[in-house]
Design a protein around this motif. Structure first.
Motif, short mmCIF file in Angstrom:
data_model
loop_
_atom_site.label_atom_id
_atom_site.label_comp_id
_atom_site.label_asym_id
_atom_site.label_seq_id
_atom_site.Cartn_x
_atom_site.Cartn_y
_atom_site.Cartn_z
N ALA A 66 28.37 -30.74 45.85
CA ALA A 66 29.69 -30.30 46.35
C ALA A 66 29.75 -30.45 47.80
O ALA A 66 30.71 -30.88 48.33
CB ALA A 66 29.58 -28.56 46.26
N GLY A 111 36.79 -38.91 42.54
CA GLY A 111 37.42 -38.31 43.59
C GLY A 111 37.87 -39.31 44.62
O GLY A 111 39.14 -39.24 44.92
N PHE A 139 38.22 -30.55 43.49
CA PHE A 139 36.55 -30.73 43.70
C PHE A 139 36.07 -29.23 43.61
O PHE A 139 34.86 -29.17 43.36
CB PHE A 139 36.13 -31.31 45.25
N LEU A 184 42.78 -31.17 47.22
CA LEU A 184 41.42 -31.64 46.93
C LEU A 184 40.39 -30.68 46.84
O LEU A 184 39.62 -30.50 46.08
CB LEU A 184 41.25 -32.35 48.20
N LYS A 192 31.21 -33.83 47.95
CA LYS A 192 32.63 -34.04 47.84
C LYS A 192 33.41 -33.41 49.10
O LYS A 192 34.44 -33.82 49.34
CB LYS A 192 32.94 -33.15 46.63
N GLU A 230 31.90 -37.83 39.11
CA GLU A 230 32.83 -36.99 39.74
C GLU A 230 33.07 -37.45 41.17
O GLU A 230 34.42 -37.53 41.42
CB GLU A 230 32.47 -35.36 39.54
N PHE A 231 32.12 -37.78 41.85
CA PHE A 231 32.56 -38.25 43.04
C PHE A 231 33.25 -39.46 43.28
O PHE A 231 34.40 -39.54 43.98
CB PHE A 231 31.27 -38.37 43.73
N LEU A 249 33.84 -36.16 51.41
CA LEU A 249 34.63 -36.90 51.04
C LEU A 249 36.11 -36.41 51.50
O LEU A 249 37.07 -37.06 51.85
CB LEU A 249 34.71 -37.32 49.37
N LEU A 250 36.19 -34.98 51.15
CA LEU A 250 37.65 -34.40 51.41
C LEU A 250 38.05 -34.46 52.87
O LEU A 250 38.90 -34.92 53.37
CB LEU A 250 37.45 -32.94 51.12
#
Lengths: 304, 130
Positions: free
Chosen positions: A141, A178, A126, A122, A144, A174-175, A147-148
């Motif tokens: 970022a 993901g 990301f 990830l 992300k 992008e999110f 989220l990670l």
């Protein structure tokens, strides 16, 4: 209440209520989210979405009622809940002075099920620099990274509170990619709140509308769209509607035009509307999720 | 393929129609594999459950077939695929004809009669050739 938790549910709310003094923020909310499904929670600002999510995560105690996640009561088993749930809060409370790698190492300690390989994967996917300090990351970022941190322990349930608010369209995409990459293979249950109704339409198997702390409707997203119609009737000169059919969620009379948004619409409902009212002509239109949402809210506010 | 989240058409049906037209246009050929549920879900930014529902519907219609453990493929029975898209094209022509008849205020019975006339004419023409 124990033993009543349906086997197919990942999340079960029964009469969930949060009161601050005399103000009721969440009012007797009852609903269940089946395992493996994606559930979208929508509502105007102040509807009680975030409060509901915080109670679900054991961060706020309910005044009454109960919330269960994977069968665990959030009031008494919040540790078990947190172990199996990934949570992306509205505002990320990540230590801003830490480096990305340090944050990851810190959060990792909280979970037995942390998956190092997934985490590395990830970070790469990301494009997160392990050596950068959080305070120097872009907004996208940070989201992300949040989220990670929520998914690297492979939770069965993922809860996201307004995950894309304030993101530009590229970062939002992008999110969401993901989220989908992370959950698509695991058959995970997702609960998310959002003001972006296009996202809700894209992602949610079922949707619930919350208004002033109360559940207005909770339904399969496609079923809600298929069964809700806007009817526009032209009234005969000098006449007013005599009676609205069942299932009206919003209506308005402007001169000769009587507009109604009706749920569980059918030919029979239309027939009754025509039979019982002085109507010249009638047209029936499909509605998108945004119009349905607005009509539910306007209809609700007109009653109160 | 584009998904329109503002449309009232269920997203799984938008995907079904998208893939059908990709097969019809030759973008996807018989025997070729289709993206995995996850890959298509990410590409279209939709729920993987929705992609699965679309694939199930396409399989039911005979446009794609699943090979256990390998994935989904465009059906190789060419006729079935092309017939599906050809029928759709003919249906579209009919729809346009009906729309212009309605615009000319021709009744449903009148339209049916005109269709019979046209069918009779072509039958005679085809008969003359053989």
């Amino acid at each position: 209440m124990s033993g009543q938790f349906p086997a197919g549910s990942a999340i079960e709310l029964v009469g969930l209520t949060k009161r601050y003094g005399t103000s009721v923020v969440v009012d007797r909310l009852s609903l269940s989210v089946p395992r493996g499904s994606t559930f979208g929670l929508i509502g105007p600002n102040g509807a009680g979405k975030s409060t509901t999510i915080k109670m679900l995560m054991g961060l706020l105690a309910p005044t009454s009622g109960s919330a269960r996640v994977l069968g665990f009561d959030v009031a008494t088993r919040s540790r078990d809940v947190r172990r199996q749930v990934g949570y992306v809060p509205e505002t990320h409370q990540i230590y801003r002075w830490m480096r990305v790698g340090e944050v990851v190492g810190f959060v990792k300690l909280l979970y037995d099920s942390w998956d190092d390989r997934l985490c590395e994967d990830l970070l790469d996917r990301f494009a997160l620099d392990r050596n950068k300090r959080v305070k120097h990351l872009s907004k996208g970022a940070i989201a992300k990274l949040g989220l990670l941190l929520a998914i690297a322990h492979k939770p069965e349930v993922l809860v996201l509170d307004e995950p894309v608010s304030g993101m530009d369209p590229i970062i939002r995409e992008e999110f969401l990619e993901g989220v989908l990459q992370a959950v698509a293979d695991g058959r995970r249950t997702i609960l998310f709140s959002s003001h972006n109704l296009d996202d809700v339409r894209r992602l949610a198997d079922s949707v619930a509308i919350l208004c002033e702390g109360r559940l207005v409707v909770h339904r399969d997203t496609d079923a809600l769209l298929a069964s809700t119609k806007r009817v526009t009737a032209v009234l005969k000169d000098g006449c007013l509607p005599r009676g609205a059919p069942e299932g009206v969620i919003w209506q308005r009379v402007a001169r000769r035009e009587w507009s109604l948004t009706i749920t569980d619409f059918s030919g029979e409902v239309l027939g009754r509307l025509k039979d019982e009212n002085p109507i010249e002509t009638v047209t029936v239109e499909d509605l998108g999720l945004e119009d349905i949402f607005k009509d539910y809210i306007k209809g609700r506010r007109a009653v109160e | 393929m584009r998904i329109d989240p503002k449309s009232h058409v269920p997203i799984y049906l938008q995907i079904v129609e998208g893939i059908r037209s990709e097969i019809g246009s030759g973008l996807r050929r018989p025997g070729e594999s289709l993206p995995s549920l996850r890959a298509l879900a990410v590409e279209l930014l939709v729920n993987p459950n929705t992609v699965q529902r679309a694939y199930e519907e396409l399989e039911r219609q005979g446009l794609i077939i699943s090979r256990r453990g390998v994935g989904m493929f465009v059906a190789t029975t060419d006729e079935e695929v092309t017939r599906g898209s050809e029928e759709e094209a003919v249906l579209d022509t009919f729809r346009k004809g009906i729309a212009s008849a309605r615009a000319a205020r021709i009744s449903t019975r009148g339209i049916t009669q005109l269709f019979e006339v046209a069918l009779g004419q072509t039958r005679r023409r085809a008969g003359g050739r053989t």
